[in-house]
Scaffold this motif. Structure first.
Motif, mmCIF file in Angstrom:
data_model
loop_
_atom_site.group_PDB
_atom_site.id
_atom_site.type_symbol
_atom_site.label_atom_id
_atom_site.label_comp_id
_atom_site.label_asym_id
_atom_site.label_seq_id
_atom_site.Cartn_x
_atom_site.Cartn_y
_atom_site.Cartn_z
ATOM 1 N N PRO A 75 0.813 -1.219 0.000
ATOM 2 C CA PRO A 75 0.000 0.000 0.000
ATOM 3 C C PRO A 75 0.846 1.268 0.000
ATOM 4 N N ARG A 76 0.215 2.339 -0.479
ATOM 5 C CA ARG A 76 0.847 3.657 -0.482
ATOM 6 C C ARG A 76 -0.181 4.643 0.062
ATOM 7 N N ALA A 77 0.201 5.386 1.087
ATOM 8 C CA ALA A 77 -0.707 6.351 1.709
ATOM 9 C C ALA A 77 -0.288 7.765 1.352
ATOM 10 N N GLU A 78 -1.264 8.543 0.909
ATOM 11 C CA GLU A 78 -1.066 9.969 0.651
ATOM 12 C C GLU A 78 -2.199 10.706 1.331
ATOM 13 N N GLY A 79 -1.896 11.344 2.433
ATOM 14 C CA GLY A 79 -2.929 12.029 3.194
ATOM 15 C C GLY A 79 -3.922 11.034 3.766
ATOM 16 N N ALA A 80 -5.179 11.180 3.378
ATOM 17 C CA ALA A 80 -6.231 10.306 3.894
ATOM 18 C C ALA A 80 -6.547 9.148 2.953
ATOM 19 N N THR A 81 -5.825 9.031 1.842
ATOM 20 C CA THR A 81 -6.105 8.005 0.838
ATOM 21 C C THR A 81 -5.006 6.946 0.814
ATOM 22 N N VAL A 82 -5.426 5.682 0.862
ATOM 23 C CA VAL A 82 -4.504 4.550 0.771
ATOM 24 C C VAL A 82 -4.852 3.792 -0.502
ATOM 25 N N THR A 83 -3.858 3.562 -1.351
ATOM 26 C CA THR A 83 -4.055 2.754 -2.552
ATOM 27 C C THR A 83 -3.045 1.626 -2.541
ATOM 28 N N ALA A 84 -3.430 0.512 -3.141
ATOM 29 C CA ALA A 84 -2.522 -0.633 -3.228
ATOM 30 C C ALA A 84 -2.789 -1.360 -4.549
ATOM 31 N N PRO A 85 -1.730 -1.546 -5.338
ATOM 32 C CA PRO A 85 -1.918 -2.323 -6.564
ATOM 33 C C PRO A 85 -2.127 -3.795 -6.222
ATOM 34 N N VAL A 86 -2.976 -4.438 -7.004
ATOM 35 C CA VAL A 86 -3.240 -5.858 -6.811
ATOM 36 C C VAL A 86 -2.510 -6.601 -7.927
ATOM 37 N N PRO A 87 -1.609 -7.521 -7.588
ATOM 38 C CA PRO A 87 -0.881 -8.248 -8.639
ATOM 39 C C PRO A 87 -1.837 -9.107 -9.465
ATOM 40 N N ALA A 88 -1.475 -9.316 -10.720
ATOM 41 C CA ALA A 88 -2.285 -10.152 -11.601
ATOM 42 C C ALA A 88 -2.317 -11.571 -11.051
ATOM 43 N N LEU A 89 -3.494 -12.141 -10.986
ATOM 44 C CA LEU A 89 -3.652 -13.492 -10.455
ATOM 45 C C LEU A 89 -3.826 -14.443 -11.631
ATOM 46 N N LYS A 90 -2.695 -14.912 -12.195
ATOM 47 C CA LYS A 90 -2.745 -15.722 -13.404
ATOM 48 C C LYS A 90 -2.325 -17.165 -13.190
ATOM 49 N N ALA A 91 -1.661 -17.432 -12.096
ATOM 50 C CA ALA A 91 -1.187 -18.798 -11.873
ATOM 51 C C ALA A 91 -2.357 -19.713 -11.550
ATOM 52 N N ALA A 92 -2.190 -20.978 -11.829
ATOM 53 C CA ALA A 92 -3.239 -21.949 -11.498
ATOM 54 C C ALA A 92 -3.461 -21.922 -9.995
ATOM 55 N N GLY A 93 -4.681 -21.935 -9.597
ATOM 56 C CA GLY A 93 -4.989 -21.877 -8.169
ATOM 57 C C GLY A 93 -5.144 -20.456 -7.675
ATOM 58 N N ASP A 94 -4.729 -19.458 -8.469
ATOM 59 C CA ASP A 94 -4.884 -18.058 -8.091
ATOM 60 C C ASP A 94 -6.087 -17.454 -8.797
ATOM 61 N N THR A 95 -7.104 -18.230 -8.995
ATOM 62 C CA THR A 95 -8.292 -17.750 -9.688
ATOM 63 C C THR A 95 -8.998 -16.678 -8.879
ATOM 64 N N PRO A 96 -9.428 -15.602 -9.521
ATOM 65 C CA PRO A 96 -10.086 -14.531 -8.777
ATOM 66 C C PRO A 96 -11.544 -14.813 -8.448
ATOM 67 N N ALA A 97 -12.084 -15.934 -8.863
ATOM 68 C CA ALA A 97 -13.494 -16.225 -8.581
ATOM 69 C C ALA A 97 -13.698 -16.444 -7.086
ATOM 70 N N ASP A 98 -14.935 -16.358 -6.664
ATOM 71 C CA ASP A 98 -15.350 -16.582 -5.288
ATOM 72 C C ASP A 98 -15.167 -15.344 -4.422
ATOM 73 N N GLY A 99 -15.211 -15.582 -3.109
ATOM 74 C CA GLY A 99 -15.186 -14.475 -2.160
ATOM 75 C C GLY A 99 -13.780 -14.060 -1.761
ATOM 76 N N TRP A 100 -13.637 -12.768 -1.514
ATOM 77 C CA TRP A 100 -12.362 -12.190 -1.081
ATOM 78 C C TRP A 100 -12.608 -11.262 0.093
ATOM 79 N N THR A 101 -11.580 -11.084 0.906
ATOM 80 C CA THR A 101 -11.652 -10.136 2.009
ATOM 81 C C THR A 101 -10.434 -9.224 1.939
ATOM 82 N N LEU A 102 -10.691 -7.932 1.936
ATOM 83 C CA LEU A 102 -9.648 -6.924 1.979
ATOM 84 C C LEU A 102 -9.547 -6.474 3.431
ATOM 85 N N SER A 103 -8.427 -6.753 4.069
ATOM 86 C CA SER A 103 -8.218 -6.369 5.470
ATOM 87 C C SER A 103 -7.222 -5.219 5.513
ATOM 88 N N TYR A 104 -7.447 -4.287 6.418
ATOM 89 C CA TYR A 104 -6.538 -3.151 6.532
ATOM 90 C C TYR A 104 -6.309 -2.803 7.991
#
Length: 179
Positions: A75-104
């Protein structure tokens, strides 16, 4: 006798002039993705916007797939905004389907930690735009400990001041009797 009342008046003035601890806390006001959002593709970045600036050195953002391993983002924080790039999930088993949780976990500039979780679902493998919308944050229990310490310190200070004023008042009365 006048000296005793003066001491009591000063002790009272000290008590009432002591500032109370601030109750304002930093809150998450928007995020991308939002809580319970269903995305048609995986986001390229995640974004968290808080009501006040956060300390960049204490920002942690983690992405976890349901029943899967966690991925710590950069993550990168600038003032009150935090952004984080999400790496490409291309490997087998790294499928983006289903549920995800973003914890901070972030720390506001006044030192209070803020933690939360944002659950979302992804139904496709493409990427989506990251438009911030409303989200709900989970308040941190650690922040309330710091506020409790302030109340204890103020209470102890008040007790010591009151005891000192009573001691000096009693000492002054004892002197008046002996004279």
């Amino acid at each position: 006798m006048i000296r005793g009342w003066l001491i009591v008046a000063l002790a009272s003035l000290t008590w009432w002039s002591t500032p109370a601890p601030a109750n304002a806390h930093t809150d998450l006001i928007s995020s991308s993705p939002t809580t319970d959002e269903v995305l048609t593709g995986f986001p390229e970045t995640v974004q968290l916007v808080f009501s006040e600036p956060v300390a960049p050195e204490f920002v942690t953002v983690t992405l976890t797939q349901d029943a899967g391993p966690s991925l710590e983002l950069a993550p990168r924080a600038e003032g009150a905004t935090v952004t984080a790039p999400v790496p490409a999930l291309k490997a087998a088993g790294d499928t983006p389907a289903d549920g995800w949780t973003l914890s901070y976990r972030v720390v506001s500039t006044d030192g209070h930690p803020i933690t939360g979780h944002i659950a979302f679902r992804v139904t496709g493998s493409g990427s989506t735009s990251d438009k911030p919308t409303q989200a709900v944050a989970t308040p941190a229990t650690e922040g309330s400990r710091g506020q409790g310490r302030s109340v204890i310190i103020i209470g102890v200070f008040s007790a010591v001041t009151t005891i000192a004023a009573m001691y000096l008042l009693a000492r002054g009365r004892a002197r008046d009797r002996h004279e």
